[in-house]
Scaffold this motif. Structure first.
Motif, short mmCIF file in Angstrom:
data_model
loop_
_atom_site.label_atom_id
_atom_site.label_comp_id
_atom_site.label_asym_id
_atom_site.label_seq_id
_atom_site.Cartn_x
_atom_site.Cartn_y
_atom_site.Cartn_z
N ARG A 1 -8.84 14.45 1.89
CA ARG A 1 -8.99 13.74 3.17
C ARG A 1 -7.75 12.86 3.37
N LEU A 2 -7.05 13.08 4.47
CA LEU A 2 -5.87 12.29 4.81
C LEU A 2 -6.22 11.38 5.98
N GLU A 3 -6.19 10.07 5.73
CA GLU A 3 -6.52 9.10 6.78
C GLU A 3 -5.26 8.36 7.20
N GLN A 4 -5.09 8.22 8.50
CA GLN A 4 -3.90 7.60 9.06
C GLN A 4 -3.79 6.13 8.64
N THR A 5 -2.61 5.74 8.18
CA THR A 5 -2.33 4.35 7.86
C THR A 5 -2.40 3.50 9.13
N THR A 6 -2.98 2.31 8.99
CA THR A 6 -3.01 1.36 10.10
C THR A 6 -2.51 0.01 9.59
N PRO A 7 -2.07 -0.87 10.48
CA PRO A 7 -1.68 -2.20 10.03
C PRO A 7 -2.81 -2.91 9.29
N TYR A 8 -4.06 -2.72 9.72
CA TYR A 8 -5.19 -3.36 9.05
C TYR A 8 -5.32 -2.84 7.62
N ALA A 9 -5.17 -1.53 7.43
CA ALA A 9 -5.31 -0.96 6.09
C ALA A 9 -4.28 -1.54 5.13
N VAL A 10 -3.07 -1.79 5.63
CA VAL A 10 -2.01 -2.34 4.78
C VAL A 10 -2.22 -3.83 4.55
N ASP A 11 -2.60 -4.56 5.59
CA ASP A 11 -2.83 -6.00 5.46
C ASP A 11 -4.01 -6.31 4.55
N HIS A 12 -4.97 -5.38 4.45
CA HIS A 12 -6.16 -5.57 3.61
C HIS A 12 -6.21 -4.48 2.56
N VAL A 13 -5.09 -4.36 1.81
CA VAL A 13 -4.93 -3.23 0.90
C VAL A 13 -5.98 -3.21 -0.20
N ALA A 14 -6.45 -4.38 -0.65
CA ALA A 14 -7.48 -4.41 -1.70
C ALA A 14 -8.75 -3.73 -1.21
N ASP A 15 -9.14 -4.02 0.02
CA ASP A 15 -10.32 -3.36 0.59
C ASP A 15 -10.07 -1.87 0.81
N THR A 16 -8.87 -1.54 1.27
CA THR A 16 -8.52 -0.14 1.51
C THR A 16 -8.66 0.69 0.24
N LEU A 17 -8.16 0.15 -0.87
CA LEU A 17 -8.14 0.92 -2.11
C LEU A 17 -9.45 0.85 -2.89
N ARG A 18 -10.41 0.11 -2.36
CA ARG A 18 -11.76 0.22 -2.92
C ARG A 18 -12.50 1.43 -2.33
N ALA A 19 -12.03 1.87 -1.17
CA ALA A 19 -12.69 2.99 -0.49
C ALA A 19 -11.88 4.28 -0.54
N ALA A 20 -10.61 4.20 -0.93
CA ALA A 20 -9.73 5.37 -0.96
C ALA A 20 -9.14 5.54 -2.35
N ASP A 21 -8.65 6.74 -2.62
CA ASP A 21 -8.06 7.02 -3.93
C ASP A 21 -6.61 6.60 -4.02
N GLY A 22 -5.99 6.33 -2.90
CA GLY A 22 -4.61 5.89 -2.95
C GLY A 22 -4.04 5.66 -1.57
N LEU A 23 -2.91 4.97 -1.54
CA LEU A 23 -2.20 4.65 -0.31
C LEU A 23 -0.76 5.11 -0.48
N VAL A 24 -0.28 5.94 0.43
CA VAL A 24 1.11 6.38 0.41
C VAL A 24 1.86 5.58 1.46
N ILE A 25 2.77 4.72 1.01
CA ILE A 25 3.49 3.84 1.92
C ILE A 25 4.80 3.43 1.23
N PRO A 26 5.86 3.17 2.00
CA PRO A 26 7.12 2.77 1.37
C PRO A 26 6.99 1.41 0.67
N HIS A 27 7.90 1.16 -0.25
CA HIS A 27 7.99 -0.15 -0.88
C HIS A 27 8.29 -1.21 0.18
N GLY A 28 7.82 -2.42 -0.08
CA GLY A 28 8.08 -3.52 0.82
C GLY A 28 6.86 -4.05 1.54
N PHE A 29 5.72 -3.35 1.39
CA PHE A 29 4.50 -3.76 2.06
C PHE A 29 3.39 -4.17 1.10
N VAL A 30 3.39 -3.59 -0.11
CA VAL A 30 2.31 -3.78 -1.08
C VAL A 30 2.91 -4.28 -2.40
#
Length: 325
Positions: free
Chosen positions: A146-175
């Motif tokens: 399942r590929l879910e589109q990154t959103t500003p909210y998902a990045v700003d609340h990365v701890a919550d995002t990664l409790r529900a997903a297996d991973g986040l693909v994003i460039p360095h500088g945000f997390v």
């Protein structure tokens, strides 16, 4: 003390279940690496976590042992006498822990029935997604991706995002302060319409100041790093279109006077069908460094470990730089 407790447990001096109840395996790994590297920076690089996270772990270890563990001697750090004794115990202790988890990690991916969810930009999904999906289909046909589109909210609340997903693909500088794997790099380029009335074979900084722009997000915590770099040069883009995905940009450039910044691999994929030209940026741009970020709770999950290896293998072909324009 942690290692003394382990040592006593091995010798029968304490019940094993009582030791395990107080054992922080992540702290044990950090302790072992710190005592080997004797350097916070190198330890953070080895573990794939931030320097503040390692410094915090070192502070906890110092409180636990009642000892500094590492002391500065000139321009380097040396082990204290206690740390030297502990260093002898960490290797065997970790080896024993790994043997326990290895005994549960033997599984057949072809029999795996599981869904893996990645939060990922449309750019990374277009570039990396097909490579990963093909490998999954070949090695683990029972796995759903399942590929879910990154959103500003998902990045700003990365701890919550990664409790529900297996991973986040994003460039360095945000997390920060999470384990990660470096995947691949790409180059930022400028795109204009193939029939742009004023832009020739090159772009100038003056043209970047005066041309209308299409941009991604354009918010304080959601932006293309190259666009932020442009602002640092004192160039404020004249934005007339804002979108929430990179795939839309070439279509909004074609047939207009607009300019946009986009990743070179994606620009090359879409240029033949959108009628755009790809031009070098007229300033030095920091490359895109895509990484896979994940929750440390998956560290000892054998299926997730296999999935992480698969992502790295899928990204291998992307680690070869694209030929320059």
């Amino acid at each position: 003390m942690l290692m003394r407790a382990i040592s006593r447990a091995y010798s029968g001096g304490m019940a094993v279940d009582r030791v395990l109840a107080n054992l922080d395996l992540n702290l044990l790994v950090t302790l072992d690496t710190l005592l080997r590297e004797r350097n916070v920076t190198r330890t953070s690089e080895q573990l794939g976590v931030s320097q503040p996270a390692v410094s915090g772990a070192l502070a906890r270890l110092r409180r636990h042992f009642g000892d500094p563990l590492l002391t500065r001697v000139g321009n380097r750090y040396e082990l204290t006498p206690l740390a030297a004794r502990v260093a002898v115990l960490t290797g065997p202790a970790l080896a024993g822990v790994r043997r326990v988890f290895d005994s549960t990690a033997d599984f057949d991916p072809s029999q795996l029935d599981r869904e893996f969810t990645l939060v990922i930009s449309d750019y990374a999904a277009a570039v990396l997604g097909p490579l990963l999906a093909r490998r999954l289909g070949h090695l683990a046909p029972g796995v759903r991706l399942r590929l879910e589109q990154t959103t500003p909210y998902a990045v700003d609340h990365v701890a919550d995002t990664l409790r529900a997903a297996d991973g986040l693909v994003i460039p360095h500088g945000f997390v920060t302060e999470l384990p990660y794997l470096d995947l691949f790099e790409d180059r930022w380029v400028c795109i204009v319409s193939e029939d742009h009335p004023t832009v020739g074979d090159t772009l100038t900084l003056h043209e970047l100041r005066t041309l209308p722009w299409a941009v991604i997000f354009d918010r304080p915590t959601a932006f293309a790093p190259a666009a932020r770099q442009l602002r640092m040069l004192g160039i404020e883009a004249q934005v007339d279109v804002v979108v929430d995905g990179f795939l839309q940009l070439p279509f909004l450039i074609s047939g207009t006077r607009r300019v946009a910044l986009i990743q070179e691999r994606l620009a090359r994929m879409l240029a033949p069908v959108t009628g755009i030209r790809i031009l070098d940026c007229p300033f030095e741009v920091v490359p895109v460094a895509e990484a896979f970020w994940w929750n440390p709770m998956y560290r000892n999950d054998p299926a997730h470990a296999w999935f992480r290896e698969l992502i790295m293998a899928s990204a291998a072909s992307l680690r070869t730089p694209e030929p320059r324009l």
